[in-house]
Design a protein around this motif. Structure first.
Motif, PDB file in Angstrom:
ATOM      1  N   LEU A 121       0.971  -1.313   0.015  1.00  0.00           N
ATOM      2  CA  LEU A 121       0.103  -0.005  -0.118  1.00  0.00           C
ATOM      3  C   LEU A 121       0.866   1.344  -0.050  1.00  0.00           C
ATOM      4  O   LEU A 121       1.539   1.601   0.769  1.00  0.00           O
ATOM      5  CB  LEU A 121      -0.913   0.090   1.487  1.00  0.00           C
ATOM      6  CG  LEU A 121      -2.117  -1.099   1.228  1.00  0.00           C
ATOM      7  CD1 LEU A 121      -2.689  -1.313   2.698  1.00  0.00           C
ATOM      8  CD2 LEU A 121      -3.037  -0.874   0.058  1.00  0.00           C
ATOM      9  N   TRP A 174      -5.452   3.772  -0.942  1.00  0.00           N
ATOM     10  CA  TRP A 174      -5.114   2.629   0.136  1.00  0.00           C
ATOM     11  C   TRP A 174      -6.050   1.323  -0.265  1.00  0.00           C
ATOM     12  O   TRP A 174      -5.732   0.737  -1.229  1.00  0.00           O
ATOM     13  CB  TRP A 174      -5.422   3.110   1.595  1.00  0.00           C
ATOM     14  CG  TRP A 174      -4.693   4.108   2.116  1.00  0.00           C
ATOM     15  CD1 TRP A 174      -5.067   5.370   2.536  1.00  0.00           C
ATOM     16  CD2 TRP A 174      -3.214   4.528   1.857  1.00  0.00           C
ATOM     17  NE1 TRP A 174      -4.119   6.413   3.029  1.00  0.00           N
ATOM     18  CE2 TRP A 174      -2.971   5.775   2.600  1.00  0.00           C
ATOM     19  CE3 TRP A 174      -2.067   3.533   1.879  1.00  0.00           C
ATOM     20  CZ2 TRP A 174      -1.756   6.067   2.861  1.00  0.00           C
ATOM     21  CZ3 TRP A 174      -0.912   3.787   1.737  1.00  0.00           C
ATOM     22  CH2 TRP A 174      -0.627   5.457   2.298  1.00  0.00           C
ATOM     23  N   SER A 188       3.839  -1.791   3.793  1.00  0.00           N
ATOM     24  CA  SER A 188       3.345  -0.458   3.637  1.00  0.00           C
ATOM     25  C   SER A 188       4.545   0.576   4.101  1.00  0.00           C
ATOM     26  O   SER A 188       4.944   0.230   5.190  1.00  0.00           O
ATOM     27  CB  SER A 188       2.092   0.051   4.122  1.00  0.00           C
ATOM     28  OG  SER A 188       1.738   1.407   3.585  1.00  0.00           O
ATOM     29  N   TYR A 224      -1.928   5.707   9.311  1.00  0.00           N
ATOM     30  CA  TYR A 224      -1.856   4.618  10.221  1.00  0.00           C
ATOM     31  C   TYR A 224      -3.321   4.419  10.694  1.00  0.00           C
ATOM     32  O   TYR A 224      -3.835   3.473  11.034  1.00  0.00           O
ATOM     33  CB  TYR A 224      -0.995   4.911  11.275  1.00  0.00           C
ATOM     34  CG  TYR A 224       0.359   4.777  10.836  1.00  0.00           C
ATOM     35  CD1 TYR A 224       1.182   3.533  10.322  1.00  0.00           C
ATOM     36  CD2 TYR A 224       0.954   5.959  11.038  1.00  0.00           C
ATOM     37  CE1 TYR A 224       2.188   3.901   9.757  1.00  0.00           C
ATOM     38  CE2 TYR A 224       2.470   6.140  10.612  1.00  0.00           C
ATOM     39  CZ  TYR A 224       3.046   4.872   9.866  1.00  0.00           C
ATOM     40  OH  TYR A 224       4.299   5.087   9.571  1.00  0.00           O
ATOM     41  N   LEU A 227      -4.866   2.885   7.859  1.00  0.00           N
ATOM     42  CA  LEU A 227      -4.526   1.686   7.616  1.00  0.00           C
ATOM     43  C   LEU A 227      -4.466   0.493   8.308  1.00  0.00           C
ATOM     44  O   LEU A 227      -4.838  -0.759   8.044  1.00  0.00           O
ATOM     45  CB  LEU A 227      -2.815   1.708   7.256  1.00  0.00           C
ATOM     46  CG  LEU A 227      -2.539   2.428   5.957  1.00  0.00           C
ATOM     47  CD1 LEU A 227      -0.926   2.666   5.981  1.00  0.00           C
ATOM     48  CD2 LEU A 227      -2.959   1.664   4.763  1.00  0.00           C
ATOM     49  N   ILE A 231      -5.886  -2.712   6.973  1.00  0.00           N
ATOM     50  CA  ILE A 231      -4.873  -3.943   6.589  1.00  0.00           C
ATOM     51  C   ILE A 231      -5.636  -5.240   7.234  1.00  0.00           C
ATOM     52  O   ILE A 231      -5.302  -6.459   6.731  1.00  0.00           O
ATOM     53  CB  ILE A 231      -3.740  -3.439   7.252  1.00  0.00           C
ATOM     54  CG1 ILE A 231      -2.773  -2.481   6.601  1.00  0.00           C
ATOM     55  CG2 ILE A 231      -2.652  -4.749   7.404  1.00  0.00           C
ATOM     56  CD1 ILE A 231      -1.518  -2.248   6.762  1.00  0.00           C
TER      57      ILE A 231
END
Length: 289
Positions: A121, A174, A188, A224, A227, A231
């Motif tokens: 990503l 993303w 990432s 973050y 993500l 994720i």
């Protein structure tokens, strides 16, 4: 006076020293090699080989660009990373040794000859994903980036390394558009510099690297927050992740991944002994006994 390889290297080093640049010896050598179509070995074994007028002009142009703090990688258009050579330009981050910590973690998560699906990503130049694929011949990868220009660089690098057949590239934000996809490994290197700190960075970064790949929002953690849950969503049960962080972001980033449900969350240190990569796993499916 006509320059030789040795005198050109010495003069280039002195010029970069006067400009106050760090690492003038290595930078001077790399620029002389490129300008003169010479190797490091040739500078040592044939130091008195004379430069042509064209080579002198090219070297002077390279040095002028470096004096203006343009990164050597941008001047040369390439940068070594892990065990591969990558094409780079101002549309992608210049790969750094710190980021090799992500590759090292990824390779430990994927067996050498096991099939594995890998998602990168913010793929940028393709550095992380291509380094992994080069070491894991049974793996395939998907790289996502918001920048079409960055994807063009990654595409070129994949072709140059003979890895285009095992890599797909997607322009996107993303994980947007990956509703049904699932991966064995997600990596990432997201933007993690606080917005108001970018202008305080070295000119090589602040002036020449893409802000999209640097700016992590007011506190550097914006990416973050998106993500961590995403994720975990796109990982297969038992799958692993590895994300690069700023040296002082261990605690908040680990907390974000734990809050998203990640297991085995820990932080790896880079070669400079700084916190650099947060890793962890998606919990495996529970089996009934």
């Amino acid at each position: 006076m006509t320059l030789t390889l040795l005198s050109a290297w010495q003069a280039a080093r002195e010029r970069l020293e006067r400009a106050g640049l760090a690492g003038p010896v290595i930078d001077a050598r790399l620029l002389v090699e490129a300008a003169c179509d010479a190797t490091r070995a040739e500078i040592v074994t044939d130091p008195y080989r004379q430069l042509s007028a064209e080579q002198e002009d090219r070297l002077n142009a390279y040095l002028a660009r470096r004096e203006h703090r343009e990164p050597v990688a941008h001047i040369l258009g390439r940068k070594g990373f892990w065990k591969i050579m990558l094409n780079v330009n101002g549309h992608v981050l210049t790969p750094r040794p710190d980021t090799e910590t992500v590759v090292d973690a990824a390779l430990k998560a994927v067996a050498p000859h096991a099939p594995a699906s890998i998602l990168d990503l913010g793929v940028g130049s393709g550095a992380i994903l291509l380094a992994i694929l080069a070491e894991r011949p049974a793996a395939t990868g998907l790289g996502v980036d918001a920048s079409e220009e960055a994807l063009a660089v990654a595409r070129d690098n994949a072709a140059s390394l003979g890895l285009a057949g095992r890599l797909a590239l997607l322009r996107g934000d993303w994980t947007e558009g990956l509703a049904e996809a699932s991966f064995d490994l997600v990596v990432s290197n997201p933007p993690y510099i606080a917005s108001d700190l970018i202008e305080t960075l070295e000119p090589e970064v602040a002036r020449y690297e893409p802000r999209l790949a640097l700016d992590g929002g007011p506190d550097g953690l914006a990416a973050y927050r998106t993500l961590a849950p995403e994720i975990l969503r796109v990982l297969k049960p038992g799958g692993r992740f590895a994300v690069e962080i700023g040296y002082d972001q261990k605690t908040p980033v680990e907390a974000l991944f734990r809050a998203a449900g990640a297991a085995e969350v820990t932080t790896l240190r880079d070669l400079g002994d700084r916190d650099r990569v947060v890793t962890g796993a998606k919990k495996p499916l529970e089996t009934k006994t």
